[in-house]
Design a protein around this motif. Structure first.
Motif, PDB file in Angstrom:
ATOM      1  N   LEU A 179       0.827  -1.200   0.000  1.00 30.68           N
ATOM      2  CA  LEU A 179       0.000   0.000   0.000  1.00 30.68           C
ATOM      3  C   LEU A 179       0.863   1.253   0.000  1.00 30.68           C
ATOM      4  N   ILE A 180       1.898   1.266   0.821  1.00 28.76           N
ATOM      5  CA  ILE A 180       2.788   2.431   0.874  1.00 28.76           C
ATOM      6  C   ILE A 180       3.462   2.631  -0.481  1.00 28.76           C
ATOM      7  N   SER A 181       3.895   1.539  -1.076  1.00 25.80           N
ATOM      8  CA  SER A 181       4.539   1.649  -2.409  1.00 25.80           C
ATOM      9  C   SER A 181       3.562   2.214  -3.447  1.00 25.80           C
ATOM     10  N   TRP A 182       2.314   1.739  -3.392  1.00 27.86           N
ATOM     11  CA  TRP A 182       1.335   2.222  -4.357  1.00 27.86           C
ATOM     12  C   TRP A 182       1.046   3.712  -4.144  1.00 27.86           C
ATOM     13  N   ILE A 183       0.857   4.081  -2.869  1.00 28.39           N
ATOM     14  CA  ILE A 183       0.555   5.488  -2.566  1.00 28.39           C
ATOM     15  C   ILE A 183       1.684   6.368  -3.065  1.00 28.39           C
ATOM     16  N   LYS A 184       2.958   5.944  -2.837  1.00 30.64           N
ATOM     17  CA  LYS A 184       4.117   6.747  -3.245  1.00 30.64           C
ATOM     18  C   LYS A 184       4.192   6.837  -4.774  1.00 30.64           C
ATOM     19  N   GLU A 185       3.840   5.747  -5.468  1.00 32.23           N
ATOM     20  CA  GLU A 185       3.896   5.772  -6.930  1.00 32.23           C
ATOM     21  C   GLU A 185       2.810   6.688  -7.509  1.00 32.23           C
ATOM     22  N   GLU A 186       1.605   6.600  -6.945  1.00 37.37           N
ATOM     23  CA  GLU A 186       0.493   7.373  -7.476  1.00 37.37           C
ATOM     24  C   GLU A 186       0.612   8.858  -7.131  1.00 37.37           C
ATOM     25  N   ASN A 187       1.261   9.140  -6.090  1.00 34.02           N
ATOM     26  CA  ASN A 187       1.385  10.541  -5.655  1.00 34.02           C
ATOM     27  C   ASN A 187       2.867  10.936  -5.566  1.00 34.02           C
ATOM     28  N   GLU A 188       3.576  10.609  -6.590  1.00 31.63           N
ATOM     29  CA  GLU A 188       5.033  10.787  -6.548  1.00 31.63           C
ATOM     30  C   GLU A 188       5.407  12.237  -6.343  1.00 31.63           C
ATOM     31  N   ASN A 189       4.690  13.167  -6.937  1.00 34.44           N
ATOM     32  CA  ASN A 189       5.093  14.570  -6.823  1.00 34.44           C
ATOM     33  C   ASN A 189       4.153  15.387  -5.939  1.00 34.44           C
ATOM     34  N   SER A 190       3.235  14.703  -5.258  1.00 31.02           N
ATOM     35  CA  SER A 190       2.236  15.435  -4.480  1.00 31.02           C
ATOM     36  C   SER A 190       2.628  15.625  -3.019  1.00 31.02           C
ATOM     37  N   PHE A 191       3.516  14.774  -2.515  1.00 20.11           N
ATOM     38  CA  PHE A 191       3.869  14.835  -1.086  1.00 20.11           C
ATOM     39  C   PHE A 191       5.022  15.785  -0.852  1.00 20.11           C
ATOM     40  N   ASP A 192       4.864  16.488   0.276  1.00 20.15           N
ATOM     41  CA  ASP A 192       5.989  17.350   0.656  1.00 20.15           C
ATOM     42  C   ASP A 192       7.074  16.493   1.334  1.00 20.15           C
ATOM     43  N   GLU A 193       8.172  17.129   1.699  1.00 15.69           N
ATOM     44  CA  GLU A 193       9.351  16.423   2.241  1.00 15.69           C
ATOM     45  C   GLU A 193       9.028  15.740   3.575  1.00 15.69           C
ATOM     46  N   GLN A 194       8.200  16.386   4.396  1.00 14.40           N
ATOM     47  CA  GLN A 194       7.891  15.828   5.722  1.00 14.40           C
ATOM     48  C   GLN A 194       7.065  14.547   5.574  1.00 14.40           C
ATOM     49  N   THR A 195       6.098  14.561   4.589  1.00 10.14           N
ATOM     50  CA  THR A 195       5.272  13.370   4.385  1.00 10.14           C
ATOM     51  C   THR A 195       6.099  12.208   3.888  1.00 10.14           C
ATOM     52  N   ILE A 196       7.038  12.511   2.963  1.00  7.65           N
ATOM     53  CA  ILE A 196       7.928  11.447   2.448  1.00  7.65           C
ATOM     54  C   ILE A 196       8.770  10.850   3.600  1.00  7.65           C
ATOM     55  N   LYS A 197       9.178  11.756   4.500  1.00 10.55           N
ATOM     56  CA  LYS A 197       9.969  11.287   5.664  1.00 10.55           C
ATOM     57  C   LYS A 197       9.130  10.357   6.533  1.00 10.55           C
TER      58      LYS A 197
END
Length: 765
Positions: free
Chosen positions: A573-591
Motif C-alpha cells: 500500500l505504501i509503495s502504491w501510494i508513493k507511486e500514485e502521488n510521486e510529486n504530491s507529497f511534501d518532504e515531511q510526508t515522504i519522511k
C-alpha cells in the motif's frame, strides 16, 4: 715490771689450740678450730651447744652458761652427738664468752688415720701424740708376736693335717669307684687303685710301669684329646678330656680323664695323678638328649608361633625364627636384653606388672599385649607364658609363645566400625546366612518394613517383602544372581507389614570365606518411593511440555504467517501510494513514509528472528563437516558491509562437525552485530580461530562502540537491546547463545567502551 699483754690472731690460736670452740652467753657456738672442724664435719657456727655436745663428766643436771662457768678450770669430757667422738679439755672464761680448749680422746693411731688427721692437726705440745706413738709401737710388737705364734701353731697343725690328709687320700683313692693312678714325671704309672683295674680289666702287673696311653689307647681314641692331654702333662698343668679307653678284652668304653700335677714347696711338679671315670652311660644319655634337643630345636625353629625364653631376671636367652620375624630383630640384638623393656608398650608393662607376671616366673597365663617392633610399629600380640625348668626341676625362667594378632584385631575393629555404620545407616541393611535366611537387620530396615526383629529373623526376604506388584523379571533376576553367588542391583516394589507398597533400590552380594565358600549374603535397600513418584511426575510434565512446545511452535508458525501477511500488505500500500502521488507529497510526508517502511522492515526482521529462535533446538540437525572459512566468507558477501568497514579473516579457519545452517546463523549474527555497531571512520572486523586439543576457539573482534561491563552478562537475554540502532531486534545474540548451548559450547566477550568488542566462541571439534 709491767704486765706483758698477749695477743693472738686466729691462725696462731689454731696452731696452739686446734680443737677449741667458743660459746656465747646463750650457749651458741660462735667460733671453732680448724682441726675440730675435721673431726666434727657437720659443726656449724651459731649452732646450739646442747644439740651438738653432751657433757659426760662431770655429771650436770642442767647444762647452762652459769653451770659450765662453775666448772671452768676442771677436766671436762664432751661427746659429739653425731659421731660419738669424745673431747677432753677445760672451759676458760674469756670476756663474756666461754672458751673450750682440749683435744680428741683417741686410744690408737688407727683412729687418727681413719679420721684423716695428720700431725699438723694437733698442737705441738699435745702429749696425746707421744702416748699414741707408744701405744702404736706396743700394738705393732704385740701383733708381730701374735703372728709369729700363729705361724708356728699353723705349721705344727699343717704337719699333722698333711699326715692325716695323706692317710685320708690314700683311703679315698683306694675306695674310689673311679679309677685312680699316680705317675712319675715321665708318665709311667707307679700306683693304681682297684677301681682302675676293674674298669680296664688289666692286672696291676699289666699296668705298673706303663703309661696311661699304653694302657688306654684304641683306634677310636680321639687324637685331638690325646694331644691336649700330653700338652698339659708336659707343661705341668691340669687337664680334663673325654675319649675312648681300651679294655683288656679288646672292647672300649667312654671315659672322662682328669689329671692334676703334685707340686713341692717350690711349686715344681714331682708327680701326676689322674682319675678315670666311665661315662659311657652318660654319653649315651647325652647323645639321646642331643637328638631330642635337635628335634626340639627343629620344631621351635619351624613353628609358626614366636617362641621366647627368658631367665629369672626377664633377660632373653633364646628366640626362634618366627619370633625374630615378628619383632624385626636379629638374635644378637635380643640376647641379654630385658624382654618387657625391649618390646612392650608402657601400658602393657603396667598391665602385666599389675598381674605379677614379671615378678613370678611360675605363673602360667595367657594375655594380650601391645608390642613395639624394631620399626617402631605397634602390634597386638597374644602371649601364652609358662615356667621353664632345669633338669633338677628348678624354675630357671619362663617360656612365652607369641601370636601376632594385629590383623585380627584390625579386622575386629573394622567389623565393629562396620557394624556401627550399618546400624546407623539411613538405608536398610540386611544380612542372610548361606541358605538365604535373615540373620541380622538394622533399625532402618525395621522402620521401612514395619516388622520387628523377632518377626523376621529366620525368614527369607523375598517371601516376606514381595507381592502382587513386584516385577516378576526383577524377582527372577534376584533369585538367579543369589543362586550363582553374583552381585545384584535392581529396583523392585516391596510391601510393608501393613501391606503398603514402597519402591526400593536393592544392591548386594555374597560373602566368601578363604576357601571360596559362600558364608553369608548382605544387601542394602534404599527407599526410592519418593524418587519414583517424582519420575512419574517428571514423565507427565515432559509429555505435557512436549505437547505445549508443539502447540507453541505451531502457534509461532501461524502467528508469523498471520503477522507477515498484513505487513506485506502495508508495504505494498505504501509503495502504491508513493507511486500514485510521486510529486504530491511534501518532504515531511515522504519522511513519514520512510519511517513507516523502516518500522515494517524491523517488524519483519523481528518475526523472522522469533521463528529462527524457536526452531534452533527443534529442527532436525545434521552432523556434517562444516568449513567455517567458506561459511564466513559467504556471510561477508551476503550481508551489507559499508565501504568504510573492512572484514578480515586471519589465517585459514578450521572445519568442524556441526549443522551448516546453525553455524551460519551463529556467525552471521556475530559478524552482523560487529558491523552494525562500528562508529569509527575506518572500521575493522577481524575473525580468527585457535585450535586446542579437543576444541576450537573462534574470535570476532571489532573496533566499534564497545560495551560497559555491567551489561556484559545481560546482552544474551531475549528481546534485550542496549542501543538505539535501528538494526537491533534484541534476538541476534539470544540466537547465538542458543546455538552454542545446543552444541554444549561456550561464549564470552571482552569489551571496552569507545575501543571495541571481542566475542569468543568455543566449539568442540
Amino acid at each position: 715490771m709491767a704486765e706483758v699483754a698477749m695477743h693472738f690472731n686466729e691462725d696462731s690460736f689454731n696452731r696452739i689450740f686446734p680443737f677449741y670452740f667458743q660459746l656465747s652467753s646463750d650457749l651458741k657456738i660462735i667460733n671453732f678450730g680448724k682441726s675440730l672442724a675435721k673431726v666434727c664435719p657437720d659443726l656449724e657456727r651459731n649452732a646450739l651447744f646442747s644439740s651438738c655436745f653432751a657433757v659426760t663428766r662431770p655429771q650436770l643436771e642442767i647444762v647452762s652458761f652459769a653451770e659450765l662457768l662453775k666448772n671452768d678450770k676442771q677436766h671436762i669430757l664432751l661427746k659429739y652427738a653425731k659421731t660419738d667422738l669424745t673431747l677432753r679439755g677445760q672451759f676458760e672464761i674469756m670476756d663474756d664468752t666461754l672458751l673450750f680448749v682440749g683435744s680428741p680422746w683417741f686410744t690408737s693411731m688407727n683412729e687418727v688415720i681413719n679420721r684423716d688427721l695428720t700431725f699438723e692437726d694437733f698442737a705441738h705440745n699435745d702429749p696425746l701424740l707421744d702416748l699414741l706413738h707408744v701405744l702404736n709401737n706396743a700394738e705393732n710388737t704385740s701383733k708381730e708376736l701374735k703372728e709369729l705364734l700363729l705361724t708356728i701353731n699353723r705349721q705344727r697343725n699343717q704337719l699333722k693335717s698333711d699326715q692325716e690328709e695323706l692317710n685320708r687320700l690314700s683311703y679315698v683313692a683306694s675306695a674310689n669307684k673311679n679309677g685312680v693312678v699316680f705317675t712319675k714325671l715321665d708318665g709311667t704309672i707307679f700306683w693304681c687303685n682297684d677301681a682302675y683295674t676293674n674298669l680296664t680289666g688289666f692286672d696291676r702287673e699289666d699296668i705298673l710301669g706303663k703309661t696311661p696311653l699304653e694302657i688306654g689307647r684304641t683306634s677310636k681314641t680321639d687324637k685331638v684329646e690325646i694331644a691336649k692331654m700330653i700338652a698339659a702333662f708336659n707343661t705341668s698343668e691340669s687337664f680334663e678330656v673325654e675319649l675312648h679307653h681300651a679294655r683288656k678284652d679288646g672292647n672300649s668304653f667312654w671315659s672322662r680323664v682328669k689329671g692334676q700335677p703334685i707340686v713341692n714347696d717350690e711349686g715344681n711338679a714331682t708327680q701326676y695323678f689322674a682319675i678315670l671315670e666311665d661315662v659311657s652311660l652318660k654319653k649315651r644319655y647325652d647323645e639321646s638328649l642331643e637328638i631330642e634337643k635337635e628335634k626340639y630345636r627343629s620344631i621351635i625353629a619351624n613353628m609358626n608361633l614366636g617362641l621366647l625364653e627368658v631367665d629369672l631376671d626377664d633377660r632373653i636367652t633364646m628366640a626362634n625364627q618366627s619370633f625374630l620375624e615378628m619383632s624385626g630383630f636379629e638374635l644378637n640384638d635380643l640376647l641379654g636384653e630385658k624382654a618387657a623393656i625391649k618390646f612392650l608398650s608402657p601400658e602393657s608393662i603396667k598391665l602385666i606388672e599389675s598381674k605379677g607376671i614379671l615378678k613370678d616366673n611360675e605363673i602360667s597365663e595367657s594375655f594380650e599385649v601391645t608390642a613395639i617392633n624394631k620399626n617402631k610399629e605397634r602390634k597386638s600380640w597374644l602371649v601364652s607364658g609358662a615356667p621353664n625348668y632345669d633338669l633338677q626341676g628348678n624354675v630357671i625362667g619362663s617360656i612365652g609363645i607369641h601370636l601376632d594378632i594385629t590383623g585380627q584385631k584390625s579386622q575386629e575393629e573394622q567389623l565393629y566400625l562396620l557394624s556401627l555404620i550399618a546400624e546407623k545407616n539411613i538405608n536398610a541393611v540386611i544380612i542372610c546366612d548361606a541358605q538365604g535366611y535373615i540373620e541380622w537387620v538394622n533399625g532402618s530396615f525395621l522402620k521401612m518394613s514395619g516388622y520387628t526383629k523377632e518377626e523376621i529373623i529366620g525368614c527369607r526376604p523375598g517371601r516376606l517383602l514381595q507381592g502382587v506388584d513386584s516385577d516378576l523379571d526383577s524377582v527372577k533376576y534376584l533369585r538367579e544372581q543369589i543362586k550363582k553367588g553374583l552381585p545384584f542391583n535392581c529396583e523392585i516394589v516391596n510391601y510393608s507389614k501393613t501391606k503398603e507398597k514402597y519402591w526400593v533400590r536393592i544392591q548386594g552380594q555374597a560373602l566368601y570365606d578363604k576357601e571360596g565358600a559362600i558364608i553369608k549374603y548382605f544387601a542394602i535397600e534404599e527407599d526410592i518411593t519418593a524418587q519414583k513418584n517424582l519420575e512419574d511426575q517428571k514423565e507427565n510434565l515432559i509429555s505435557d511440555l512436549a505437547k505445549t512446545n508443539k502447540e507453541l511452535e505451531d502457534y509461532a508458525q501461524i502467528v508469523s504467517h498471520d503477522l507477515k501477511s498484513p505487513l506485506r500488505s502495508i508495504n505494498s500500500l505504501i509503495s502504491w501510494i508513493k507511486e500514485e502521488n510521486e510529486n504530491s507529497f511534501d518532504e515531511q510526508t515522504i519522511k513519514y513514509f520512510s519511517l513507516i517502511e523502516h518500522k515494517v522492515e524491523k517488524m519483519d526482521h523481528l518475526i523472522e528472528g522469533i521463528l529462527t529462535y524457536s526452531k534452533i533446538d527443534k529442527d532436525e540437525t545434521r552432523n556434517e563437516s562444516v568449513d567455517t572459512h567458506a561459511i564466513i566468507s559467504s556471510i561477508i558477501d551476503i550481508i551489507h558491509v559499508p565501504q568504510h568497514i573492512t572484514i578480515r579473516i586471519v589465517d585459514t579457519l578450521p572445519t568442524i562437525k556441526a549443522d551448516r545452517f546453525k553455524i551460519q546463523q551463529l556467525f552471521q549474527n556475530l559478524i552482523g552485530n560487529a558491523v552494525n555497531y562500528i562508529d569509527k571512520e575506518e572500521g575493522l572486523v577481524e575473525i580468527a580461530a585457535e585450535e586446542l586439543e579437543t576444541s576450537f576457539i573462534f574470535s570476532i573482534k571489532d573496533n566499534g562502540i564497545g560495551m560497559a561491563k555491567e551489561i556484559h552478562s545481560k546482552i544474551f537475554e531475549t528481546f534485550k537491546t542496549f542501543t538505539n540502532s535501528k538494526h537491533s531486534t534484541g534476538l541476534g545474540l539470544s540466537i547465538v547463545k542458543k546455538v552454542i548451548e545446543f552444541y554444549k559450547g561456550e561464549i564470552w566477550l571482552e569489551s571496552e567502551e569507545g575501543i571495541g568488542t571481542t566475542f569468543y566462541v568455543k566449539l568442540k571439534k
